[in-house]
Motif scaffolding. Sequence first.
Motif, PDB file in Angstrom:
ATOM      1  N   LYS A 137       0.830  -1.214   0.000  1.00 32.33           N
ATOM      2  CA  LYS A 137       0.000   0.000   0.000  1.00 32.33           C
ATOM      3  C   LYS A 137       0.860   1.258   0.000  1.00 32.33           C
ATOM      4  N   TYR A 138       2.068   1.150  -0.540  1.00 31.04           N
ATOM      5  CA  TYR A 138       2.950   2.306  -0.630  1.00 31.04           C
ATOM      6  C   TYR A 138       2.767   2.999  -1.983  1.00 31.04           C
ATOM      7  N   LEU A 139       2.796   4.323  -1.936  1.00 31.91           N
ATOM      8  CA  LEU A 139       2.705   5.142  -3.134  1.00 31.91           C
ATOM      9  C   LEU A 139       4.066   5.786  -3.375  1.00 31.91           C
ATOM     10  N   TYR A 140       4.513   5.767  -4.622  1.00 29.77           N
ATOM     11  CA  TYR A 140       5.796   6.340  -5.001  1.00 29.77           C
ATOM     12  C   TYR A 140       5.533   7.568  -5.861  1.00 29.77           C
ATOM     13  N   VAL A 141       6.096   8.726  -5.452  1.00 24.95           N
ATOM     14  CA  VAL A 141       5.791  10.004  -6.080  1.00 24.95           C
ATOM     15  C   VAL A 141       7.076  10.646  -6.588  1.00 24.95           C
ATOM     16  N   THR A 142       7.138  10.966  -7.900  1.00 24.85           N
ATOM     17  CA  THR A 142       8.277  11.722  -8.405  1.00 24.85           C
ATOM     18  C   THR A 142       8.102  13.187  -8.037  1.00 24.85           C
ATOM     19  N   ASN A 143       9.202  13.829  -7.626  1.00 26.23           N
ATOM     20  CA  ASN A 143       9.172  15.245  -7.278  1.00 26.23           C
ATOM     21  C   ASN A 143      10.592  15.798  -7.303  1.00 26.23           C
ATOM     22  N   GLY A 144      10.694  17.104  -7.084  1.00 28.41           N
ATOM     23  CA  GLY A 144      11.996  17.755  -7.120  1.00 28.41           C
ATOM     24  C   GLY A 144      12.427  18.077  -8.531  1.00 28.41           C
ATOM     25  N   GLY A 145      13.734  18.265  -8.705  1.00 25.33           N
ATOM     26  CA  GLY A 145      14.269  18.549 -10.022  1.00 25.33           C
ATOM     27  C   GLY A 145      14.238  20.016 -10.404  1.00 25.33           C
ATOM     28  N   LYS A 146      14.335  20.248 -11.698  1.00 23.65           N
ATOM     29  CA  LYS A 146      14.509  21.598 -12.238  1.00 23.65           C
ATOM     30  C   LYS A 146      13.406  22.553 -11.827  1.00 23.65           C
ATOM     31  N   ASP A 147      12.151  22.150 -12.023  1.00 25.50           N
ATOM     32  CA  ASP A 147      11.034  23.053 -11.738  1.00 25.50           C
ATOM     33  C   ASP A 147      10.901  23.344 -10.244  1.00 25.50           C
ATOM     34  N   ALA A 148      11.544  22.531  -9.411  1.00 25.20           N
ATOM     35  CA  ALA A 148      11.529  22.766  -7.966  1.00 25.20           C
ATOM     36  C   ALA A 148      12.783  23.501  -7.504  1.00 25.20           C
ATOM     37  N   HIS A 152      18.628  17.753  -8.236  1.00 23.47           N
ATOM     38  CA  HIS A 152      18.332  16.328  -8.311  1.00 23.47           C
ATOM     39  C   HIS A 152      16.824  16.144  -8.146  1.00 23.47           C
ATOM     40  N   ALA A 153      16.372  14.928  -8.380  1.00 22.59           N
ATOM     41  CA  ALA A 153      14.957  14.602  -8.189  1.00 22.59           C
ATOM     42  C   ALA A 153      14.839  13.527  -7.119  1.00 22.59           C
ATOM     43  N   LEU A 154      13.605  13.306  -6.690  1.00 22.04           N
ATOM     44  CA  LEU A 154      13.345  12.314  -5.656  1.00 22.04           C
ATOM     45  C   LEU A 154      12.192  11.404  -6.057  1.00 22.04           C
ATOM     46  N   LEU A 155      12.283  10.184  -5.596  1.00 22.63           N
ATOM     47  CA  LEU A 155      11.152   9.263  -5.620  1.00 22.63           C
ATOM     48  C   LEU A 155      10.771   9.074  -4.166  1.00 22.63           C
ATOM     49  N   THR A 156       9.672   9.701  -3.769  1.00 19.89           N
ATOM     50  CA  THR A 156       9.257   9.718  -2.363  1.00 19.89           C
ATOM     51  C   THR A 156       8.256   8.607  -2.090  1.00 19.89           C
ATOM     52  N   LYS A 170      16.975   9.193  -4.057  1.00 17.50           N
ATOM     53  CA  LYS A 170      17.521  10.252  -4.903  1.00 17.50           C
ATOM     54  C   LYS A 170      17.702   9.754  -6.328  1.00 17.50           C
ATOM     55  N   LEU A 171      17.261  10.573  -7.291  1.00 12.43           N
ATOM     56  CA  LEU A 171      17.378  10.249  -8.706  1.00 12.43           C
ATOM     57  C   LEU A 171      18.302  11.263  -9.379  1.00 12.43           C
ATOM     58  N   PRO A 172      19.246  10.805 -10.206  1.00 13.78           N
ATOM     59  CA  PRO A 172      20.235  11.707 -10.807  1.00 13.78           C
ATOM     60  C   PRO A 172      19.707  12.406 -12.054  1.00 13.78           C
ATOM     61  N   ALA A 173      18.719  13.273 -11.857  1.00 15.97           N
ATOM     62  CA  ALA A 173      18.102  13.952 -13.002  1.00 15.97           C
ATOM     63  C   ALA A 173      17.349  15.175 -12.512  1.00 15.97           C
ATOM     64  N   LEU A 174      16.944  16.015 -13.456  1.00 19.85           N
ATOM     65  CA  LEU A 174      16.169  17.211 -13.139  1.00 19.85           C
ATOM     66  C   LEU A 174      14.717  17.096 -13.574  1.00 19.85           C
ATOM     67  N   SER A 175      14.415  16.113 -14.436  1.00 22.95           N
ATOM     68  CA  SER A 175      13.052  15.968 -14.949  1.00 22.95           C
ATOM     69  C   SER A 175      12.611  14.504 -14.900  1.00 22.95           C
ATOM     70  N   PRO A 176      12.230  14.011 -13.718  1.00 23.19           N
ATOM     71  CA  PRO A 176      11.707  12.638 -13.646  1.00 23.19           C
ATOM     72  C   PRO A 176      10.309  12.593 -14.239  1.00 23.19           C
ATOM     73  N   GLU A 177       9.996  11.507 -14.908  1.00 21.03           N
ATOM     74  CA  GLU A 177       8.683  11.404 -15.545  1.00 21.03           C
ATOM     75  C   GLU A 177       7.991  10.112 -15.111  1.00 21.03           C
ATOM     76  N   ALA A 178       7.387   9.394 -16.049  1.00 22.70           N
ATOM     77  CA  ALA A 178       6.556   8.237 -15.717  1.00 22.70           C
ATOM     78  C   ALA A 178       7.399   7.081 -15.195  1.00 22.70           C
ATOM     79  N   MET A 179       6.728   6.159 -14.516  1.00 22.73           N
ATOM     80  CA  MET A 179       7.395   4.966 -14.014  1.00 22.73           C
ATOM     81  C   MET A 179       6.561   3.734 -14.331  1.00 22.73           C
ATOM     82  N   ASP A 191      11.515   7.021 -15.925  1.00 21.70           N
ATOM     83  CA  ASP A 191      12.087   7.809 -17.015  1.00 21.70           C
ATOM     84  C   ASP A 191      12.735   9.074 -16.456  1.00 21.70           C
ATOM     85  N   LEU A 192      13.976   9.329 -16.844  1.00 22.35           N
ATOM     86  CA  LEU A 192      14.688  10.558 -16.496  1.00 22.35           C
ATOM     87  C   LEU A 192      14.879  11.347 -17.793  1.00 22.35           C
ATOM     88  N   MET A 193      13.912  12.211 -18.092  1.00 18.30           N
ATOM     89  CA  MET A 193      13.811  12.801 -19.425  1.00 18.30           C
ATOM     90  C   MET A 193      15.032  13.633 -19.796  1.00 18.30           C
TER      91      MET A 193
END
Length: 345
Positions: A137-148, A152-156, A170-179, A191-193
């Motif tokens: 029942k865990y939800l994984y949310v992409t956030n952070g990156g360039k627009d923030a 770096h970006a995060l998968l929370t 921690k994800l090595p990108a500025l624009s994380p997308e779909a999973m 996806d790390l666009m």
Amino acid sequence: MTRFGVLAALSLSLLAGVPTGSTEPLKFVEALVMPDVPKGPYSDHLAVDIPGHRLFATPQAQKSVQVFDFTTGKPLHTISGIENPHSVLYRSDLNQIYVTDGEAGLLRVYKGSDYSQIKSIDHLPDADSIGYDPVTKYLYVTNGGKDAGLDHALLTIVDTTTLNRLGDIKLPALSPEAMAMESIGTRIYVDLMDKNLVAVVDRKKQELLATWPVTKCRKPIAAGLDEANHRLFVGCRDTETSGAIDIFDTQTGKELETLPIGGWVDYIAYDPDSHRIYASCGAPVPDGGDLFVFHSEGQGHYKLLAKVPTAPRAKTALFVPEINRVFVSVPHFEKEARVLVFQVQ
């Protein structure tokens, strides 16, 4: 004939460019009009409540989530006050709705009974795509990156039962997308666009395992998975009007082949029962998007079954195997905002 006229005539001729006599993979059913949505170029991800026959749509120009009865097509409710809705999860056992709000940097949680907000989880700047593990029942949310404003970006990770934040990867990108998430295994593919990479995450260990270069196309932004056959489908936006699905072997991380699709892909799903790939492409020009349907012929061969016209900017879709429907979200761009409903054949 106008694009809308083509759509209305789908029941007569759906498979443009596909040999005559082939079975139609999709049949247009109806368009669910989203009321009172102002003009704007985008709508984002969809979700369903199957027991309650509800469809959740995200017209971003209205800053809301609209709720429909997908059996009658009638609008039921508008959840307003969401600055930039991106993704929705419905959890039926708790009758709760979870919505990422990118502008506010929140995960908003609502009661499914009266749509009142229960809680919001903050410090999720530019919260966007989600993945859900129905076992934990865990939800994984992409956030952070360039627009923030981060480097770096995060998968929370959020526990949807306790509504507690459990950690960040921690994800090595500025624009994380779909999973895309494995059901039997423990991997999540993100996806790390901006880096043209796929991040491979172990959700049990809560760590980044590897990154795979995407070399056969550009701007990976959509993802689907055939877990049984170890195939990852990465959708790329090469140009405004053209793109590709880059197919990876998940056992080796190697690219195998690409399938040409339209521009502005934003959603890919794989159906293991029919061995089909659905890819929604919302090219904005000159006359709109298409829903591409491929069939896996076995031994790594894929055949285009249909290129179904949808609408300009209709980039996001949802395949629901339990009810044999594909829903395509259309913003108020050239006509009113709506959700196109297709019956899987």
